[in-house]
Enzyme design. Sequence first.
Site, PDB file in Angstrom:
ATOM      1  N   THR A 176     -21.114  41.314 -19.442  1.00  0.00           N
ATOM      2  CA  THR A 176     -21.867  41.416 -18.196  1.00  0.00           C
ATOM      3  C   THR A 176     -21.403  42.546 -17.289  1.00  0.00           C
ATOM      4  O   THR A 176     -22.095  42.888 -16.335  1.00  0.00           O
ATOM      5  CB  THR A 176     -21.774  40.103 -17.402  1.00  0.00           C
ATOM      6  OG1 THR A 176     -20.398  39.854 -17.064  1.00  0.00           O
ATOM      7  CG2 THR A 176     -22.303  38.941 -18.222  1.00  0.00           C
TER       8      THR A 176
ATOM      9  N   LEU B 298     -30.275  40.281  -2.933  1.00  0.00           N
ATOM     10  CA  LEU B 298     -30.799  38.969  -3.353  1.00  0.00           C
ATOM     11  C   LEU B 298     -32.099  38.622  -2.643  1.00  0.00           C
ATOM     12  O   LEU B 298     -32.303  37.481  -2.223  1.00  0.00           O
ATOM     13  CB  LEU B 298     -29.744  37.869  -3.126  1.00  0.00           C
ATOM     14  CG  LEU B 298     -28.457  37.979  -3.943  1.00  0.00           C
ATOM     15  CD1 LEU B 298     -27.584  36.765  -3.708  1.00  0.00           C
ATOM     16  CD2 LEU B 298     -28.753  38.154  -5.435  1.00  0.00           C
TER      17      LEU B 298
ATOM     18  N   THR C 245     -17.712  33.012 -13.213  1.00  0.00           N
ATOM     19  CA  THR C 245     -16.966  31.839 -12.752  1.00  0.00           C
ATOM     20  C   THR C 245     -17.894  30.779 -12.174  1.00  0.00           C
ATOM     21  O   THR C 245     -17.839  29.603 -12.561  1.00  0.00           O
ATOM     22  CB  THR C 245     -15.917  32.245 -11.708  1.00  0.00           C
ATOM     23  OG1 THR C 245     -15.011  33.197 -12.297  1.00  0.00           O
ATOM     24  CG2 THR C 245     -15.129  31.031 -11.239  1.00  0.00           C
ATOM     25  N   LEU C 246     -18.761  31.151 -11.233  1.00  0.00           N
ATOM     26  CA  LEU C 246     -19.686  30.191 -10.644  1.00  0.00           C
ATOM     27  C   LEU C 246     -20.679  29.688 -11.684  1.00  0.00           C
ATOM     28  O   LEU C 246     -20.980  28.485 -11.746  1.00  0.00           O
ATOM     29  CB  LEU C 246     -20.418  30.820  -9.463  1.00  0.00           C
ATOM     30  CG  LEU C 246     -21.535  29.973  -8.823  1.00  0.00           C
ATOM     31  CD1 LEU C 246     -21.022  28.611  -8.398  1.00  0.00           C
ATOM     32  CD2 LEU C 246     -22.146  30.720  -7.628  1.00  0.00           C
ATOM     33  N   ALA C 247     -21.190  30.590 -12.511  1.00  0.00           N
ATOM     34  CA  ALA C 247     -22.124  30.166 -13.556  1.00  0.00           C
ATOM     35  C   ALA C 247     -21.472  29.150 -14.480  1.00  0.00           C
ATOM     36  O   ALA C 247     -22.070  28.115 -14.817  1.00  0.00           O
ATOM     37  CB  ALA C 247     -22.611  31.377 -14.352  1.00  0.00           C
ATOM     38  N   GLY C 248     -20.233  29.412 -14.872  1.00  0.00           N
ATOM     39  CA  GLY C 248     -19.524  28.487 -15.751  1.00  0.00           C
ATOM     40  C   GLY C 248     -19.248  27.157 -15.083  1.00  0.00           C
ATOM     41  O   GLY C 248     -19.378  26.096 -15.704  1.00  0.00           O
TER      42      GLY C 248
ATOM     43  N   GLU D 215     -57.972  19.998  -2.877  1.00  0.00           N
ATOM     44  CA  GLU D 215     -59.171  19.177  -2.817  1.00  0.00           C
ATOM     45  C   GLU D 215     -60.097  19.623  -1.680  1.00  0.00           C
ATOM     46  O   GLU D 215     -61.320  19.635  -1.832  1.00  0.00           O
ATOM     47  CB  GLU D 215     -58.806  17.704  -2.626  1.00  0.00           C
ATOM     48  CG  GLU D 215     -57.987  17.118  -3.758  1.00  0.00           C
ATOM     49  CD  GLU D 215     -56.499  17.178  -3.525  1.00  0.00           C
ATOM     50  OE1 GLU D 215     -55.796  16.242  -3.913  1.00  0.00           O
ATOM     51  OE2 GLU D 215     -56.025  18.196  -2.934  1.00  0.00           O
TER      52      GLU D 215
END
Length: 379
Positions: A169, A212, A313-316, A60
Amino acid sequence: MATPTEVTPTDQAWMAHALRLAEQGRYSTAPNPRVGCVIVRDGVLVGEGWHRRAGGPHAERHALAAAGARARGATVYVTLEPCSHHGRTPPCADALVEAGVGRVVCAMVDPNPRVAGRGIARLEAAGIATLVGVQAAAAEALNPGFVQRMRAGRPLVRCKLAASLDGRTAMADGESRWITSEQARADVQRLRAGSGAIITGVETLLADDPSLNVRLAPEALPGLMPGDPVLQPLRVVLDSRWRTPPTARMLGLPGTTLVVGAAPDLERQRALVAVGAETLVCGGADGRVDLAALLAELARREINEALIESGPTLAGAALAAGLVDELVVYLAPHLMGDCARGLVRLPGIEQMADRLALVFVDARRIGPDLRLLLRPSAR
């Protein structure tokens, strides 16, 4: 407060323009929402702006500065309710009142409880006509993480996966570079750039030693110019037993790495802090990191959107816990065979009735690959 039923085609058109402006802040405004504003007088655009960076002027104020005296009596179109409190900048509702605008059209009420209708009330108390709800769905879609953080107390969580056409993967020995194309990897960079945090597991860190980080030049991100800073997301490593080595590549990169353990280990924590990491203890009853509690902590740190880039594993586990809002899956046009690793690990699914149902939201080509956007059907 006026209702959305009073919306005219002209209101729709100008709000669409404000939404396009807001999009310019996709990679720069965090932790603030992306907001655009246009000021129209007698059917002519006299000022426009968008929020460019946290701590800088809001949309604004940019638009008012461009409009100058022409703002008096004009109609203001803004994608989010003008703020009514003193934060890093003064209240925008007050600025609109002082400028003497005649009408304010908002796409949506601000979900921030510090605002939440107070900005509209301030305008109406000054005799300014208001209209709320013009293209509200599009405005929410522009800021899904901010809206969820304000309403639910946790960031929007995306899980990024890359696989061959048969859902693999990595090879049996862990080799995974590169499943997808250079174009898909560049798209992931943009996905990272729009995220406040990237979450991975220690097994991925130990196997791949990933960076990352965002490795794009600012001019590769819409809304940024050469020389603008590229925001680096917070890198979060789930490491229940503090196995992250102080020599990990990401610890020497610009930005912050947060290593999260399940129980204190002061010696290993000190070793990580000595090389620039932050540490956090966030344990669950099972002796692992409590992911739900971690997401609440990330919300307290003003993270709007978190991206999981990890192994199966973490994704699941995140999917099984109902903590993933969106899946971004890159499928490469090749086959890797039965010996390769699968996409996600979902223990306990033994019958068709146990399947995790997903809804396709979008599908498009990225170079030779296919990018799918899906959401769990319960959402």
